[in-house]
Design a protein around this motif. Sequence first.
Motif, mmCIF file in Angstrom:
data_model
loop_
_atom_site.group_PDB
_atom_site.id
_atom_site.type_symbol
_atom_site.label_atom_id
_atom_site.label_comp_id
_atom_site.label_asym_id
_atom_site.label_seq_id
_atom_site.Cartn_x
_atom_site.Cartn_y
_atom_site.Cartn_z
ATOM 1 N N GLN A 57 0.812 -1.208 0.000
ATOM 2 C CA GLN A 57 0.000 0.000 0.000
ATOM 3 C C GLN A 57 0.850 1.265 0.000
ATOM 4 O OE1 GLN A 57 -3.112 -0.136 2.888
ATOM 5 N NE2 GLN A 57 -3.737 1.989 2.590
ATOM 6 N N THR A 61 -2.027 7.091 0.344
ATOM 7 C CA THR A 61 -3.434 6.733 0.538
ATOM 8 C C THR A 61 -3.895 7.020 1.962
ATOM 9 O OG1 THR A 61 -2.883 4.441 1.114
ATOM 10 C CG2 THR A 61 -3.294 4.919 -1.215
ATOM 11 N N GLY A 82 -5.607 -4.209 1.638
ATOM 12 C CA GLY A 82 -5.760 -2.814 2.000
ATOM 13 C C GLY A 82 -5.565 -2.561 3.478
ATOM 14 N N ARG A 141 -9.890 0.235 -3.149
ATOM 15 C CA ARG A 141 -8.921 -0.826 -2.908
ATOM 16 C C ARG A 141 -7.955 -0.557 -1.750
ATOM 17 N NH1 ARG A 141 -8.615 -4.985 -6.131
ATOM 18 N NH2 ARG A 141 -6.447 -5.368 -5.534
ATOM 19 N N PRO A 142 -7.572 0.679 -1.446
ATOM 20 C CA PRO A 142 -6.672 0.873 -0.300
ATOM 21 C C PRO A 142 -7.269 0.493 1.055
ATOM 22 C CG PRO A 142 -6.499 2.729 -1.804
ATOM 23 C CD PRO A 142 -7.674 1.910 -2.260
ATOM 24 N N SER A 143 -8.577 0.284 1.124
ATOM 25 C CA SER A 143 -9.221 -0.134 2.375
ATOM 26 C C SER A 143 -9.551 -1.612 2.308
ATOM 27 C CB SER A 143 -10.506 0.665 2.607
ATOM 28 O OG SER A 143 -11.301 0.071 3.612
ATOM 29 N N CYS A 144 -9.087 -2.388 3.283
ATOM 30 C CA CYS A 144 -9.362 -3.824 3.303
ATOM 31 C C CYS A 144 -10.853 -4.116 3.242
ATOM 32 C CB CYS A 144 -8.755 -4.439 4.566
ATOM 33 S SG CYS A 144 -9.227 -6.168 4.853
ATOM 34 N N ARG A 147 -12.262 -3.141 -0.368
ATOM 35 C CA ARG A 147 -11.717 -3.689 -1.604
ATOM 36 C C ARG A 147 -12.543 -4.901 -2.024
ATOM 37 N NH1 ARG A 147 -6.319 -3.946 -1.645
ATOM 38 N NH2 ARG A 147 -6.060 -5.728 -3.018
#
Length: 273
Positions: A57, A61, A82, A141-144, A147
């Motif tokens: 990552q 972000t 993410g 997508r940067p957040s688990c 995403r």
Amino acid sequence: MTDLADREWRLIKDDPRDGATQMSLEEIAAQTALEDDLRTVRVYDWEPSTLSLGYQQEPDTVDWDFCEEHGVDVTRRQTGGGGIYHDSVADISYTIVAPAAEVPGDLMDCYAMFCEPILEAFSRMGVDADFAGAKQEAIYRPSCYLRDIHPAHDVVAPASESETKKISGNAQYRQRDVVIQHGSLSFDLEPETHVGVFAADIEPQTFTDRVTSIREQAGIDREEAVDCLASALGEWCDAEEGEWRDGELEAAADLAERKFGAEGWVCDRALEA
């Protein structure tokens, strides 16, 4: 009970610790598994609150100002995916550590084995949860939790209904011939903070539309949920309740300073000399 139950395991109901130390303890547990033939399952939370970035990552972000203002630490995991906001209220985390030679070599089979106690824990909590039945495309997508949802390792609820939401994410990596799986269970929702730690302008409603929680699904308190997870993990591998050794804690503190708490690692995946 897993086939691994004839080995020596310990269950650690861990104290709250900062994110860098929590990540370091996983690598120390890997070393212990290889050198002392002692495997680890543990349940833990994070203090202070922490954003754990996925291995690849990008640091841009992150809303660094938001994290500083709200007292949220930032570390980086060894696993991909993410970022995840962890705290001692909304998040419950766990780790499983075992030698790679003792577990399935196929990644999907290993996920299936290591997630058995997680699904059992949800059942004990009264949560209708299971692996996602189909992939869902990413929102951010940067957040688990925002995403894409993957049937191999993402758990959703209520599993018996057509409209499901994510309730747990799980990931694995290999370190010195040891498999380490860690995961996050959503106990409660703090959508403003979950999206606030990211630089993108995401509405909290976007988070609540995609994610559910143990509290929402079962209405139990956090202590009961933690106990369900710990007991399911312990019974899965027939673990003895234990704790970290002094040498392990010292080694983890050193590793946290050199690696997981270092700016070079957090921002660039670079290790201190």
